[in-house]
Design an enzyme around this catalytic site. Sequence first.
Site, PDB file in Angstrom:
ATOM      1  N   ASN A  68       0.856  -1.342   0.127  1.00  0.00           N
ATOM      2  CA  ASN A  68       0.087  -0.008   0.036  1.00  0.00           C
ATOM      3  C   ASN A  68       0.951   1.325  -0.029  1.00  0.00           C
ATOM      4  O   ASN A  68       0.671   2.106  -0.956  1.00  0.00           O
ATOM      5  CB  ASN A  68      -0.770  -0.018   1.424  1.00  0.00           C
ATOM      6  CG  ASN A  68      -2.257  -0.880   1.116  1.00  0.00           C
ATOM      7  OD1 ASN A  68      -3.090  -0.349   0.287  1.00  0.00           O
ATOM      8  ND2 ASN A  68      -2.287  -1.991   1.503  1.00  0.00           N
ATOM      9  N   MET A  87       0.639  -2.566  12.124  1.00  0.00           N
ATOM     10  CA  MET A  87      -0.208  -3.626  12.910  1.00  0.00           C
ATOM     11  C   MET A  87      -0.204  -3.264  14.365  1.00  0.00           C
ATOM     12  O   MET A  87       0.283  -4.191  15.296  1.00  0.00           O
ATOM     13  CB  MET A  87       0.354  -5.005  12.750  1.00  0.00           C
ATOM     14  CG  MET A  87       0.168  -5.437  11.349  1.00  0.00           C
ATOM     15  SD  MET A  87      -1.712  -5.199  10.877  1.00  0.00           S
ATOM     16  CE  MET A  87      -1.735  -6.466   9.737  1.00  0.00           C
ATOM     17  N   ARG A  88      -0.258  -2.051  14.755  1.00  0.00           N
ATOM     18  CA  ARG A  88      -0.522  -1.575  16.350  1.00  0.00           C
ATOM     19  C   ARG A  88      -1.701  -0.888  16.652  1.00  0.00           C
ATOM     20  O   ARG A  88      -1.975  -0.118  15.586  1.00  0.00           O
ATOM     21  CB  ARG A  88       0.773  -0.666  16.661  1.00  0.00           C
ATOM     22  CG  ARG A  88       2.095  -1.280  16.521  1.00  0.00           C
ATOM     23  CD  ARG A  88       2.927  -2.098  17.352  1.00  0.00           C
ATOM     24  NE  ARG A  88       2.664  -1.471  18.789  1.00  0.00           N
ATOM     25  CZ  ARG A  88       2.806  -2.302  19.861  1.00  0.00           C
ATOM     26  NH1 ARG A  88       3.018  -3.368  19.890  1.00  0.00           N
ATOM     27  NH2 ARG A  88       2.676  -1.670  21.155  1.00  0.00           N
ATOM     28  N   HIS A 121      -8.363  -1.064   5.701  1.00  0.00           N
ATOM     29  CA  HIS A 121      -8.718  -2.195   6.601  1.00  0.00           C
ATOM     30  C   HIS A 121      -9.141  -3.390   5.232  1.00  0.00           C
ATOM     31  O   HIS A 121      -9.814  -2.831   4.515  1.00  0.00           O
ATOM     32  CB  HIS A 121      -9.661  -2.178   7.474  1.00  0.00           C
ATOM     33  CG  HIS A 121     -10.079  -3.218   8.144  1.00  0.00           C
ATOM     34  ND1 HIS A 121      -9.372  -4.070   9.212  1.00  0.00           N
ATOM     35  CD2 HIS A 121     -11.143  -4.085   8.093  1.00  0.00           C
ATOM     36  CE1 HIS A 121      -9.890  -5.009   9.354  1.00  0.00           C
ATOM     37  NE2 HIS A 121     -11.112  -5.147   8.913  1.00  0.00           N
ATOM     38  N   ASN A 170      -6.627   5.041   7.959  1.00  0.00           N
ATOM     39  CA  ASN A 170      -6.220   3.513   7.763  1.00  0.00           C
ATOM     40  C   ASN A 170      -6.879   2.701   6.784  1.00  0.00           C
ATOM     41  O   ASN A 170      -8.044   3.148   6.405  1.00  0.00           O
ATOM     42  CB  ASN A 170      -6.637   2.902   9.268  1.00  0.00           C
ATOM     43  CG  ASN A 170      -6.237   1.568   9.087  1.00  0.00           C
ATOM     44  OD1 ASN A 170      -4.957   0.944   8.951  1.00  0.00           O
ATOM     45  ND2 ASN A 170      -7.126   0.563   9.671  1.00  0.00           N
ATOM     46  N   ARG A 191       2.111   1.541  25.459  1.00  0.00           N
ATOM     47  CA  ARG A 191       1.481   2.031  24.123  1.00  0.00           C
ATOM     48  C   ARG A 191       1.663   3.637  24.072  1.00  0.00           C
ATOM     49  O   ARG A 191       1.999   4.218  23.096  1.00  0.00           O
ATOM     50  CB  ARG A 191       0.182   1.718  24.068  1.00  0.00           C
ATOM     51  CG  ARG A 191       0.141   0.077  23.730  1.00  0.00           C
ATOM     52  CD  ARG A 191      -1.497  -0.150  23.197  1.00  0.00           C
ATOM     53  NE  ARG A 191      -1.521  -1.617  23.194  1.00  0.00           N
ATOM     54  CZ  ARG A 191      -1.294  -2.540  22.206  1.00  0.00           C
ATOM     55  NH1 ARG A 191      -0.699  -1.850  21.003  1.00  0.00           N
ATOM     56  NH2 ARG A 191      -1.703  -3.684  22.285  1.00  0.00           N
ATOM     57  N   GLN A 238      -7.454  -3.828  -5.011  1.00  0.00           N
ATOM     58  CA  GLN A 238      -8.418  -2.745  -4.586  1.00  0.00           C
ATOM     59  C   GLN A 238      -7.998  -1.732  -3.652  1.00  0.00           C
ATOM     60  O   GLN A 238      -8.118  -0.591  -3.627  1.00  0.00           O
ATOM     61  CB  GLN A 238      -9.600  -3.441  -4.366  1.00  0.00           C
ATOM     62  CG  GLN A 238     -10.246  -4.257  -5.285  1.00  0.00           C
ATOM     63  CD  GLN A 238     -10.339  -3.516  -6.648  1.00  0.00           C
ATOM     64  OE1 GLN A 238     -10.865  -2.388  -7.044  1.00  0.00           O
ATOM     65  NE2 GLN A 238      -9.983  -4.429  -7.813  1.00  0.00           N
TER      66      GLN A 238
END
Length: 222
Positions: free
Chosen positions: A17, A93-94, A112, A110, A68, A176
Amino acid sequence: MSKKLRIGALASGGGTNLQAIIDRCADGSLDAEIAIVISNNPDAGALKRAEKAGIAVRCIDHRGYNSRESFDQAVVDVLREAGVELVALAGFMRLITPVFLDAFEGRVINIHPALLPAFPGLHVQRKAIEYGAKFSGCTVHFVDNGVDTGPIIIQAVVPILDDDTEESLAARILEQEHRIYPRAIQLFAEGRLKVVDRRVIIDPPLEQPMAALANPPVEPAA
Ligand code: GAR
């Protein structure tokens, strides 16, 4: 020439991406530039792709932080230093915390690999097949405090075929993803994304017809 939108991209994996965004910036169809690529994973292919394109990179390994929030603060500091206006999570991936969201309110997006709100979380291609869904796809959305719950900017739909595996479906969806992520960023760059309640309205609107799909097809092949 108008000023280009400065993107900070966060990626943990292979970075296809990210590559699509790099390519659309390079060919001029995306009026933006990637100011920095940050990964939490020292081995991320995304870092190599960015370096190859001459983009500044930073690896911030989450294992070096005891919360975090402290990790997110370190990422925010680097993004600010780079003058980032929009943060694009590209296979990052966080889970991110309010420390991050407050610093870039309304400016974190983001991608998904499912049609939200169906199948949030992980391993979603497998879950869509196991569920027996006839379509899946991908979603670009603003990030909020939930997991994959923020306002939806753009989605693309792909059929799920009877002989699909997790891998074949993921590949169809990924194709896509590479189309819709740069498109979403371009709409943001043009200042056309207005969030009303939780709906993202394109303003001014796009005057293009949309078609309905069925799988299996309703009309038999001639
Ligand atoms: C993409 O399929 C992206 O949608 C997904 O990870 C993959 C990254 O691929 N992201 C998530 O699942 C986020 N929860 P890439 O590194 O080749 O862009």
